[in-house]
Design a protein around this motif. Sequence first.
Motif, mmCIF file in Angstrom:
data_model
loop_
_atom_site.group_PDB
_atom_site.id
_atom_site.type_symbol
_atom_site.label_atom_id
_atom_site.label_comp_id
_atom_site.label_asym_id
_atom_site.label_seq_id
_atom_site.Cartn_x
_atom_site.Cartn_y
_atom_site.Cartn_z
ATOM 1 N N TYR A 121 88.822 74.109 26.399
ATOM 2 C CA TYR A 121 88.360 75.322 25.731
ATOM 3 C C TYR A 121 86.847 75.403 25.934
ATOM 4 O O TYR A 121 86.141 74.411 25.753
ATOM 5 N N SER A 122 86.360 76.572 26.272
ATOM 6 C CA SER A 122 84.936 76.850 26.308
ATOM 7 C C SER A 122 84.703 77.972 25.306
ATOM 8 O O SER A 122 85.251 79.071 25.458
ATOM 9 N N ILE A 123 83.897 77.690 24.274
ATOM 10 C CA ILE A 123 83.704 78.647 23.186
ATOM 11 C C ILE A 123 82.227 79.010 23.097
ATOM 12 O O ILE A 123 81.368 78.131 23.011
ATOM 13 N N THR A 124 81.948 80.311 23.134
ATOM 14 C CA THR A 124 80.600 80.814 22.879
ATOM 15 C C THR A 124 80.702 81.828 21.740
ATOM 16 O O THR A 124 81.794 82.121 21.268
ATOM 17 N N ARG A 125 79.585 82.386 21.360
ATOM 18 C CA ARG A 125 79.584 83.241 20.173
ATOM 19 C C ARG A 125 80.479 84.467 20.299
ATOM 20 O O ARG A 125 80.903 85.016 19.286
ATOM 21 N N TYR A 126 80.802 84.932 21.494
ATOM 22 C CA TYR A 126 81.655 86.113 21.656
ATOM 23 C C TYR A 126 82.836 85.905 22.594
ATOM 24 O O TYR A 126 83.712 86.759 22.660
ATOM 25 N N VAL A 127 82.851 84.813 23.358
ATOM 26 C CA VAL A 127 83.852 84.625 24.405
ATOM 27 C C VAL A 127 84.491 83.240 24.275
ATOM 28 O O VAL A 127 83.821 82.255 23.978
ATOM 29 N N VAL A 128 85.801 83.193 24.538
ATOM 30 C CA VAL A 128 86.517 81.926 24.620
ATOM 31 C C VAL A 128 87.264 81.905 25.954
ATOM 32 O O VAL A 128 87.788 82.923 26.395
ATOM 33 N N GLU A 129 87.241 80.736 26.592
ATOM 34 C CA GLU A 129 87.989 80.547 27.837
ATOM 35 C C GLU A 129 88.859 79.323 27.657
ATOM 36 O O GLU A 129 88.388 78.289 27.161
ATOM 37 N N VAL A 130 90.121 79.440 28.029
ATOM 38 C CA VAL A 130 91.039 78.298 28.027
ATOM 39 C C VAL A 130 91.477 78.077 29.463
ATOM 40 O O VAL A 130 91.733 79.027 30.197
ATOM 41 N N SER A 131 91.533 76.800 29.871
ATOM 42 C CA SER A 131 91.864 76.543 31.274
ATOM 43 C C SER A 131 92.454 75.158 31.467
ATOM 44 O O SER A 131 92.213 74.247 30.680
ATOM 45 N N GLU A 132 93.211 75.049 32.521
ATOM 46 C CA GLU A 132 93.674 73.754 33.004
ATOM 47 C C GLU A 132 92.847 73.453 34.248
ATOM 48 O O GLU A 132 92.859 74.218 35.210
ATOM 49 N N LYS A 133 92.097 72.372 34.202
ATOM 50 C CA LYS A 133 91.227 72.011 35.326
ATOM 51 C C LYS A 133 91.929 70.991 36.221
ATOM 52 O O LYS A 133 92.279 69.910 35.771
ATOM 53 N N GLN A 134 92.164 71.373 37.446
ATOM 54 C CA GLN A 134 92.764 70.500 38.455
ATOM 55 C C GLN A 134 94.039 69.836 37.960
ATOM 56 O O GLN A 134 94.322 68.694 38.262
#
Length: 136
Positions: A43-56
Motif C-alpha cells: 500500500y502507498s498512502i498519501t494525503r489524497y491518493v492510495v495505491e495497492v499493488s503486487e510487486k513482482q
Amino acid sequence: MALAMAGCDFKEPVNSDIEGFWKLERFETRADGRMHECTRLYYSITRYVVEVSEKQGPNGYGTYIGRFGYEDGETKVVMKDFKQRAATSDNGVDATVEDLLPFGINSTETTFDVVVADGDNLVLRSDYATLQLTRF
C-alpha cells in the motif's frame, strides 16, 4: 531562487503514522476469522491518493490507484474510486471488487477504523477484514 522556493508549496502528510509505504503482511476476514498471509502486496498512502499493488509477485494481481481521505478526526480512513494503474496515472478503467479482494478490500468504497498507527505498524479494520501492515 527565493521566489522559486516561495512558489513551491510542500504538502506535508496529514498523519505521518498513516501516510507512507506499507507492506500488507496479512489480513483476517471478519465473517469467518480466516487469516490470509500476503506476499509482495503493498500500500502507498498519501494525503489524497492510495495505491495497492503486487510487486513482482507470481499472482499477477496488478496495481490499482484510488482516492484516500480521513474521517472523524483521523480515526477512520476511506479508500474509494479505484482504477487500474497505468504508467503515470490510471487508465480510466474501474477496478472491480474481485481485483481488490487480495488486498483485503471487498468494496469499491471502504471505510476503515484506524486500530493501530504508530509509524511502524498500521492496523485497519473494515466491516470485511482487519489488515496488518508494516512500514516498508
